[in-house]
Design a protein around this motif. Structure first.
Motif, PDB file in Angstrom:
ATOM      1  N   ASP A 340       0.813  -1.220   0.000  1.00 38.91           N
ATOM      2  CA  ASP A 340       0.000   0.000   0.000  1.00 38.91           C
ATOM      3  C   ASP A 340       0.844   1.267   0.000  1.00 38.91           C
ATOM      4  O   ASP A 340       0.328   2.366   0.149  1.00 38.91           O
ATOM      5  N   ARG A 341       2.186   1.099  -0.138  1.00 37.31           N
ATOM      6  CA  ARG A 341       3.144   2.195  -0.237  1.00 37.31           C
ATOM      7  C   ARG A 341       3.286   2.984   1.057  1.00 37.31           C
ATOM      8  O   ARG A 341       3.845   4.081   1.065  1.00 37.31           O
ATOM      9  N   VAL A 342       2.811   2.442   2.168  1.00 40.99           N
ATOM     10  CA  VAL A 342       2.972   3.069   3.476  1.00 40.99           C
ATOM     11  C   VAL A 342       3.974   2.243   4.280  1.00 40.99           C
ATOM     12  O   VAL A 342       3.865   1.014   4.323  1.00 40.99           O
ATOM     13  N   PRO A 343       4.959   2.867   4.913  1.00 39.78           N
ATOM     14  CA  PRO A 343       5.951   2.099   5.675  1.00 39.78           C
ATOM     15  C   PRO A 343       5.326   1.296   6.806  1.00 39.78           C
ATOM     16  O   PRO A 343       4.232   1.607   7.294  1.00 39.78           O
ATOM     17  N   TYR A 344       6.044   0.262   7.227  1.00 38.92           N
ATOM     18  CA  TYR A 344       5.695  -0.506   8.420  1.00 38.92           C
ATOM     19  C   TYR A 344       6.475   0.064   9.602  1.00 38.92           C
ATOM     20  O   TYR A 344       7.712   0.063   9.603  1.00 38.92           O
ATOM     21  N   VAL A 345       5.752   0.541  10.607  1.00 40.95           N
ATOM     22  CA  VAL A 345       6.382   1.122  11.789  1.00 40.95           C
ATOM     23  C   VAL A 345       5.660   0.588  13.023  1.00 40.95           C
ATOM     24  O   VAL A 345       4.423   0.580  13.072  1.00 40.95           O
ATOM     25  N   GLY A 346       6.421   0.156  14.025  1.00 39.73           N
ATOM     26  CA  GLY A 346       5.804  -0.274  15.280  1.00 39.73           C
ATOM     27  C   GLY A 346       6.389  -1.576  15.780  1.00 39.73           C
ATOM     28  O   GLY A 346       7.505  -1.955  15.420  1.00 39.73           O
ATOM     29  N   ARG A 347       5.625  -2.273  16.607  1.00 41.15           N
ATOM     30  CA  ARG A 347       6.096  -3.546  17.155  1.00 41.15           C
ATOM     31  C   ARG A 347       6.217  -4.583  16.052  1.00 41.15           C
ATOM     32  O   ARG A 347       5.331  -4.730  15.227  1.00 41.15           O
ATOM     33  N   ALA A 348       7.318  -5.330  16.090  1.00 40.63           N
ATOM     34  CA  ALA A 348       7.496  -6.431  15.150  1.00 40.63           C
ATOM     35  C   ALA A 348       6.507  -7.535  15.481  1.00 40.63           C
ATOM     36  O   ALA A 348       6.192  -7.781  16.652  1.00 40.63           O
ATOM     37  N   LEU A 349       6.020  -8.209  14.463  1.00 37.44           N
ATOM     38  CA  LEU A 349       5.105  -9.324  14.669  1.00 37.44           C
ATOM     39  C   LEU A 349       5.723 -10.363  15.599  1.00 37.44           C
ATOM     40  O   LEU A 349       6.910 -10.682  15.495  1.00 37.44           O
ATOM     41  N   LEU A 350       4.918 -10.870  16.523  1.00 35.72           N
ATOM     42  CA  LEU A 350       5.296 -11.907  17.484  1.00 35.72           C
ATOM     43  C   LEU A 350       6.305 -11.416  18.515  1.00 35.72           C
ATOM     44  O   LEU A 350       6.956 -12.221  19.195  1.00 35.72           O
ATOM     45  N   HIS A 351       6.431 -10.103  18.661  1.00 39.12           N
ATOM     46  CA  HIS A 351       7.349  -9.531  19.645  1.00 39.12           C
ATOM     47  C   HIS A 351       6.630  -8.478  20.479  1.00 39.12           C
ATOM     48  O   HIS A 351       5.688  -7.834  20.010  1.00 39.12           O
ATOM     49  N   GLN A 352       7.104  -8.296  21.703  1.00 36.86           N
ATOM     50  CA  GLN A 352       6.569  -7.273  22.585  1.00 36.86           C
ATOM     51  C   GLN A 352       7.513  -6.093  22.756  1.00 36.86           C
ATOM     52  O   GLN A 352       7.072  -4.966  22.967  1.00 36.86           O
ATOM     53  N   GLY A 372      10.745   7.820  13.999  1.00 38.82           N
ATOM     54  CA  GLY A 372      11.446   8.035  15.252  1.00 38.82           C
ATOM     55  C   GLY A 372      10.529   8.584  16.333  1.00 38.82           C
ATOM     56  O   GLY A 372      10.599   8.175  17.503  1.00 38.82           O
ATOM     57  N   LEU A 373       9.659   9.512  15.951  1.00 34.71           N
ATOM     58  CA  LEU A 373       8.684  10.051  16.905  1.00 34.71           C
ATOM     59  C   LEU A 373       7.734   8.964  17.390  1.00 34.71           C
ATOM     60  O   LEU A 373       7.443   8.859  18.592  1.00 34.71           O
ATOM     61  N   MET A 374       7.235   8.140  16.459  1.00 33.06           N
ATOM     62  CA  MET A 374       6.272   7.104  16.827  1.00 33.06           C
ATOM     63  C   MET A 374       6.899   6.048  17.727  1.00 33.06           C
ATOM     64  O   MET A 374       6.299   5.629  18.729  1.00 33.06           O
ATOM     65  N   ILE A 375       8.088   5.595  17.372  1.00 34.90           N
ATOM     66  CA  ILE A 375       8.714   4.543  18.176  1.00 34.90           C
ATOM     67  C   ILE A 375       9.088   5.064  19.553  1.00 34.90           C
ATOM     68  O   ILE A 375       8.958   4.352  20.560  1.00 34.90           O
ATOM     69  N   THR A 376       9.519   6.316  19.640  1.00 38.97           N
ATOM     70  CA  THR A 376       9.813   6.897  20.951  1.00 38.97           C
ATOM     71  C   THR A 376       8.566   6.933  21.818  1.00 38.97           C
ATOM     72  O   THR A 376       8.620   6.661  23.026  1.00 38.97           O
ATOM     73  N   ASP A 377       7.431   7.257  21.224  1.00 38.31           N
ATOM     74  CA  ASP A 377       6.169   7.200  21.970  1.00 38.31           C
ATOM     75  C   ASP A 377       5.903   5.789  22.479  1.00 38.31           C
ATOM     76  O   ASP A 377       5.527   5.581  23.637  1.00 38.31           O
ATOM     77  N   VAL A 385      -0.436   8.815  17.661  1.00 34.69           N
ATOM     78  CA  VAL A 385      -1.710   9.135  17.000  1.00 34.69           C
ATOM     79  C   VAL A 385      -1.706   8.714  15.537  1.00 34.69           C
ATOM     80  O   VAL A 385      -2.771   8.495  14.951  1.00 34.69           O
ATOM     81  N   TRP A 386      -0.525   8.578  14.933  1.00 38.83           N
ATOM     82  CA  TRP A 386      -0.457   8.218  13.513  1.00 38.83           C
ATOM     83  C   TRP A 386      -0.296   6.717  13.299  1.00 38.83           C
ATOM     84  O   TRP A 386      -0.274   6.256  12.155  1.00 38.83           O
ATOM     85  N   LEU A 387      -0.157   5.943  14.366  1.00 40.73           N
ATOM     86  CA  LEU A 387       0.231   4.544  14.226  1.00 40.73           C
ATOM     87  C   LEU A 387      -0.737   3.699  13.400  1.00 40.73           C
ATOM     88  O   LEU A 387      -0.279   2.805  12.671  1.00 40.73           O
ATOM     89  N   PRO A 388      -2.070   3.912  13.459  1.00 45.44           N
ATOM     90  CA  PRO A 388      -2.949   3.000  12.717  1.00 45.44           C
ATOM     91  C   PRO A 388      -2.594   2.829  11.247  1.00 45.44           C
ATOM     92  O   PRO A 388      -2.640   1.717  10.725  1.00 45.44           O
ATOM     93  N   VAL A 389      -2.213   3.893  10.576  1.00 46.06           N
ATOM     94  CA  VAL A 389      -1.910   3.752   9.147  1.00 46.06           C
ATOM     95  C   VAL A 389      -0.541   3.113   8.915  1.00 46.06           C
ATOM     96  O   VAL A 389      -0.312   2.471   7.892  1.00 46.06           O
ATOM     97  N   PHE A 390       0.384   3.245   9.876  1.00 45.77           N
ATOM     98  CA  PHE A 390       1.744   2.720   9.729  1.00 45.77           C
ATOM     99  C   PHE A 390       1.948   1.367  10.397  1.00 45.77           C
ATOM    100  O   PHE A 390       2.974   0.726  10.166  1.00 45.77           O
ATOM    101  N   ASP A 391       1.042   0.935  11.229  1.00 47.28           N
ATOM    102  CA  ASP A 391       1.221  -0.216  12.107  1.00 47.28           C
ATOM    103  C   ASP A 391       1.926  -1.384  11.410  1.00 47.28           C
ATOM    104  O   ASP A 391       1.454  -1.915  10.410  1.00 47.28           O
ATOM    105  N   ALA A 392       3.062  -1.797  11.981  1.00 47.01           N
ATOM    106  CA  ALA A 392       3.870  -2.851  11.356  1.00 47.01           C
ATOM    107  C   ALA A 392       3.148  -4.183  11.288  1.00 47.01           C
ATOM    108  O   ALA A 392       3.495  -5.040  10.470  1.00 47.01           O
ATOM    109  N   GLY A 393       2.158  -4.378  12.122  1.00 45.98           N
ATOM    110  CA  GLY A 393       1.417  -5.636  12.118  1.00 45.98           C
ATOM    111  C   GLY A 393       0.122  -5.588  11.358  1.00 45.98           C
ATOM    112  O   GLY A 393      -0.662  -6.539  11.400  1.00 45.98           O
TER     113      GLY A 393
END
Length: 482
Positions: A340-352, A372-377, A385-393
């Motif tokens: 979908d041309r949007v990066p994957y950002v956030g928790r890796a699948l199967l990891h906490q 960097g802002l999202m992961i620091t949060d 607040v932006w994570l839903p569209v980027f969510d790595a999972g």
């Protein structure tokens, strides 16, 4: 050997102002609250923000700061990502498209703020960014109109235009005002200094080879030691090894760049075409008013193409379009594109406690800063607040299925045909065959984009182990090893 014009290597790395004293490699065991793998813009931004929030931070870089993807970019820091916003509104809805737009706008602002706060000398410059077509095709022009409408709806500074400072007419374009460009390697040096000032520790020449998680702790192994931490941030081009399965959810794309000197003044705008072949330009201020960066010739990494021919085509276009006095440098870079041309950002699948940021689709300076802002949060227990569209999972939706299927069919084909070519080097990631890239003098993997030097050393992952090239023959341009 190549007869191509210009010095082979990124213009940003061939710089007398480069930091001369590399950080020491990791040796033995270390502890941290956060270990960051990768010292590009995403990794160093995350490391700095985390350190400023009081985390003990260790950064691991496989080579030297700037030697990865960021050091080979165009240096554009912009929310103008070709024609993505109208597509996002259609695919994901206005709310998530706005998250994407807001994140990139925040990434741009963060870069500007950090340059000012830390007095980073990186030629930061405000400039307009233009996506355009020179075609009279009605559908293409309509796509420009749709993009302008969507971008304005998302509060981006977009205007539909029919003019530019390019030396040829355009039919339509969308211009974003008040975007940025910079010298990416000098910016990274400034971030690295800021990380150390904030209490972080950086280790260069320390390639991470394994990330494991157990009992609420993360251990990162390198070729010289280990780091145990509360959390790990994997900010490499693609997560190493099999982490998160992102190797199967992205495709690697390679592009070619030239730094040229014009006899007259170069266009001041940053530009990119939607017409094929795609051409992108931006001013190269370090070389004066005639400096210009020209990029294009994209294809999937390891594809059956004449890589020297891609440089030649790009130089031909540059000389036919501009009054080129000299080609100074030439280089290539690659990045990963998601369905979908949007990066994957956030928790890796199967990891906490392992976080990833990947799939920036060649727009990683603004989006990587936002990551960097999202992961620091996330590290601080806050929900970005932006994570839903980027969510790595996230599940990319039914429309992404054809793209994923096509990509993985290619991988299967490489594995099958690779079995028939016993003399070809095999990728140390999942065993796909490699192709000799004549222009770059590298072994490239079409499956997942790993690349290796002529002696077998890893250049880019997800592979982490070198390959054995003993007894193999190099092929003709764009062909498999016989």
């Amino acid at each position: 050997m190549s007869n191509l014009a210009g010095r082979h290597g990124s213009v940003w790395l061939d710089d007398p102002g480069r930091r001369r004293n590399p950080a020491t490699p990791l040796a033995g065991e270390a502890e941290a609250d956060v270990v960051v793998i990768g010292a590009g813009i995403t990794g160093l931004t995350t490391a700095l923000l985390a350190a400023r929030e009081g985390h003990r931070v260790v950064v691991l870089e496989a080579r030297r700061i700037g030697d990865g993807t960021t050091g080979y970019t165009t240096g554009k820091v912009t929310a103008q990502h070709s024609l993505i916003h109208a597509r996002l509104v259609e695919w994901a809805g206005v709310e998530r498209a706005r998250q994407y737009a807001d994140a990139n706008r925040a990434g741009i602002d963060l870069v500007a703020d950090l340059v000012e706060e830390y007095d980073i000398d990186c030629s930061l410059t405000r400039a307009d960014a233009l996506v355009y077509t020179a075609s009279d095709d009605a559908q293409t022009i309509r796509s420009m109109e749709d993009e302008a409408v969507a971008a304005r709806r998302l509060a981006l500074p977009a205007t539909l235009v029919s003019d530019s400072d390019l030396p040829f007419p355009i039919s339509a374009g969308v211009r974003f005002t008040e975007q940025l460009h910079l010298h990416p390697r000098r910016y990274l040096d400034g971030l690295a200094d800021a990380v150390v000032t904030a209490g972080g520790v950086i280790h260069e020449s320390s390639r991470a080879t394994r990330v494991s998680e157990a009992h609420g702790r993360v251990t990162v192994q390198t070729d010289g030691g280990t780091v145990e931490a509360g959390s790990a941030v994997v900010a490499t081009l693609l997560p190493i090894g099999l982490l998160g399965g992102h190797f199967a959810r992205t495709r690697p794309h390679q592009s070619y760049g030239l730094a040229v000197r014009l006899r007259g003044e170069a266009p001041r705008e940053m530009t990119i075409s939607v017409d094929e072949p795609v051409r992108s330009t931006r001013p190269w201020l370090e070389d004066g008013p005639g400096g210009l960066i020209v990029v294009g010739g994209g294809h999937e990494v390891g594809a059956d193409v004449d890589t020297e021919g891609r440089y030649a085509d790009l130089e031909r276009w540059a000389r036919e379009t501009f009054d080129v006095a000299e080609v100074s440098h030439r280089w290539s870079a690659h990045d990963y594109v998601t369905p979908d041309r949007v990066p994957y950002v956030g928790r890796a699948l199967l990891h906490q406690h392992v976080y990833v940021a990947t799939g920036f689709g060649k727009w990683g300076l603004a989006a990587g800063s936002a990551a960097g802002l999202m992961i620091t949060d996330l590290l601080a227990g806050r929900e970005p607040v932006w994570l839903p569209v980027f969510d790595a999972g996230r599940i990319d939706g039914v429309r992404s299925v054809p793209t994923l299927v096509t990509g993985n069919i290619k991988v299967a084909a490489e594995l099958v045909t690779g079995e028939l070519r016993r003399d070809a080097p095999r990728c140390s990631h999942l065993g796909c065959r490699l192709r000799w890239n004549v222009a770059e003098e590298s072994w490239d993997c079409h499956c997942h984009g790993s690349r290796f030097a002529s002696d077998g050393a890893v250049l880019t992952g997800p592979a982490v182990r070198p390959i054995d090239v003993g007894g193999t023959d190099r092929s003709e341009p764009g062909q498999d090893v016989p």
